[in-house]
Design an enzyme around this catalytic site. Structure first.
Site, PDB file in Angstrom:
ATOM      1  N   ASN A  62       0.830  -1.212   0.000  1.00 28.35           N
ATOM      2  CA  ASN A  62       0.000   0.000   0.000  1.00 28.35           C
ATOM      3  C   ASN A  62       0.860   1.256   0.000  1.00 28.35           C
ATOM      4  OD1 ASN A  62      -2.047  -1.818   0.191  1.00 28.35           O
ATOM      5  ND2 ASN A  62      -2.409  -1.502   2.378  1.00 28.35           N
TER       6      ASN A  62
ATOM      7  N   ASN B  79      -8.209 -12.883   5.465  1.00 28.45           N
ATOM      8  CA  ASN B  79      -8.915 -12.390   4.284  1.00 28.45           C
ATOM      9  C   ASN B  79     -10.391 -12.772   4.420  1.00 28.45           C
ATOM     10  OD1 ASN B  79      -7.258 -11.000   2.378  1.00 28.45           O
ATOM     11  ND2 ASN B  79      -6.261 -12.922   1.797  1.00 28.45           N
TER      12      ASN B  79
ATOM     13  N   HIS C  85       5.843  -0.610  -2.916  1.00 28.61           N
ATOM     14  CA  HIS C  85       5.449   0.217  -4.064  1.00 28.61           C
ATOM     15  C   HIS C  85       5.658   1.707  -3.788  1.00 28.61           C
ATOM     16  CE1 HIS C  85       2.692  -3.352  -5.274  1.00 28.61           C
ATOM     17  NE2 HIS C  85       3.834  -3.416  -5.923  1.00 28.61           N
TER      18      HIS C  85
ATOM     19  N   THR D  40      -4.516  -9.285   1.286  1.00 30.77           N
ATOM     20  CA  THR D  40      -3.816  -9.386   0.003  1.00 30.77           C
ATOM     21  C   THR D  40      -4.141 -10.724  -0.630  1.00 30.77           C
ATOM     22  OG1 THR D  40      -1.671  -9.280  -1.095  1.00 30.77           O
ATOM     23  CG2 THR D  40      -1.675 -10.187   1.139  1.00 30.77           C
TER      24      THR D  40
ATOM     25  N   ASP E  82      -0.721   4.169   0.968  1.00 31.60           N
ATOM     26  CA  ASP E  82      -1.621   5.115   1.633  1.00 31.60           C
ATOM     27  C   ASP E  82      -1.074   5.678   2.934  1.00 31.60           C
ATOM     28  OD1 ASP E  82      -1.957   3.056   3.560  1.00 31.60           O
ATOM     29  OD2 ASP E  82      -3.652   2.218   2.440  1.00 31.60           O
TER      30      ASP E  82
END
Ligand code: ZN
Length: 253
Positions: free
Chosen positions: A111, A222, A128, A197, A113
């Protein structure tokens, strides 16, 4: 492996996961978009995903350089107005608490964010990149993304270059440092906690598989089974990130 054809009691799975985390020498976590959904950040992909509203081409590196103003309009909305209003949830808090207590050695997130950082996590590989820093591709300068810089688009560095968010665009490679640190963690870890994920984005998706190959216990949180569930997961906690992490927080601390 769980036999997921039989319903497994949530509390049982939480107990098992807590035990694995406590017994681990080098526990790590690997997170994706699903951990931030309950903070109000929609995932990029899938129904209600960001890419249903915006054209992903605005994050294509070549397109960005050719159309900086148009790209920046979308980038400002998505990453600085929308994401900027989100705050960490119980899942981000659990990981920060585990780190504080020496129970989590490294967190690898896909993420951008910034919510892990806001929750207090510091041993983080931002695979990332992140949205809180801007880089100038022309002169290499870096600065914090502050609201005043977005008043006129595209925002420009004093050298005249267009500021670019320090996250990985389409067509851009993963930063070498992040690749290396994630690889090290996957080699070293004996317990990896996967949260939100599904294992579809490459090369990030390979990290848990590498950890599993090296013998790590894989705990997966999840709401529905993912590509990992039947392949590498040892303890599957099938529920929302916040519910599972709230329960883990209660059991662990
Ligand atoms: Zn510059």
């Amino acid at each position: 492996m769980n036999d997921t054809t039989e319903p497994v009691r949530l509390e049982e799975q939480i107990e098992k996961a807590a035990k694995a985390i406590r017994n681990a020498q080098y526990c790590t976590a690997f997170t994706g978009a699903g951990i931030s959904v309950e903070s109000g950040i929609p995932p990029f992909r899938g129904e209600n995903g960001i890419w249903n509203t915006y054209n992903p081409i605005v994050l294509d590196l070549g397109y960005f350089y050719q159309n900086p103003k148009e790209s920046w309009k979308a980038i400002r909305e998505i990453f600085y107005e929308f994401f900027g209003a989100a705050s960490p949830n119980a899942a981000h808090v659990l990981l920060a608490e585990l780190e504080k207590h020496g129970m989590l050695k490294m967190l690898i997130t896909q993420n951008i964010d910034n919510l892990h950082y806001e929750a207090g996590s510091r041993a983080v590989v931002e695979y990332h990149g992140n949205s809180r820093t801007l880089v100038c591709p022309r002169c290499g300068a870096r600065r914090d993304a502050a609201a005043d810089i977005f008043e006129e688009l595209p925002p420009r560095c004093s050298c005249g270059g267009v500021w670019k968010p320090d996250f990985v665009f389409f067509g851009e490679s993963i930063p070498f440092d992040a690749l290396q640190r994630a690889e090290e963690a996957a080699e070293r870890t004996d317990c990896m906690l996967l949260i939100g994920t599904t294992g579809e984005v490459y090369p990030a998706a390979l990290i848990p598989r590498e950890a599993a190959r090296n013998g790590a216990t894989i705990i997966e949180i999840n709401p529905s089974p993912s590509l990992y569930t039947h392949e590498i997961t040892d303890i599957f906690i099938q529920t929302r990130a916040v519910e599972a992490c709230d329960a883990l927080l209660n059991v662990l601390f």
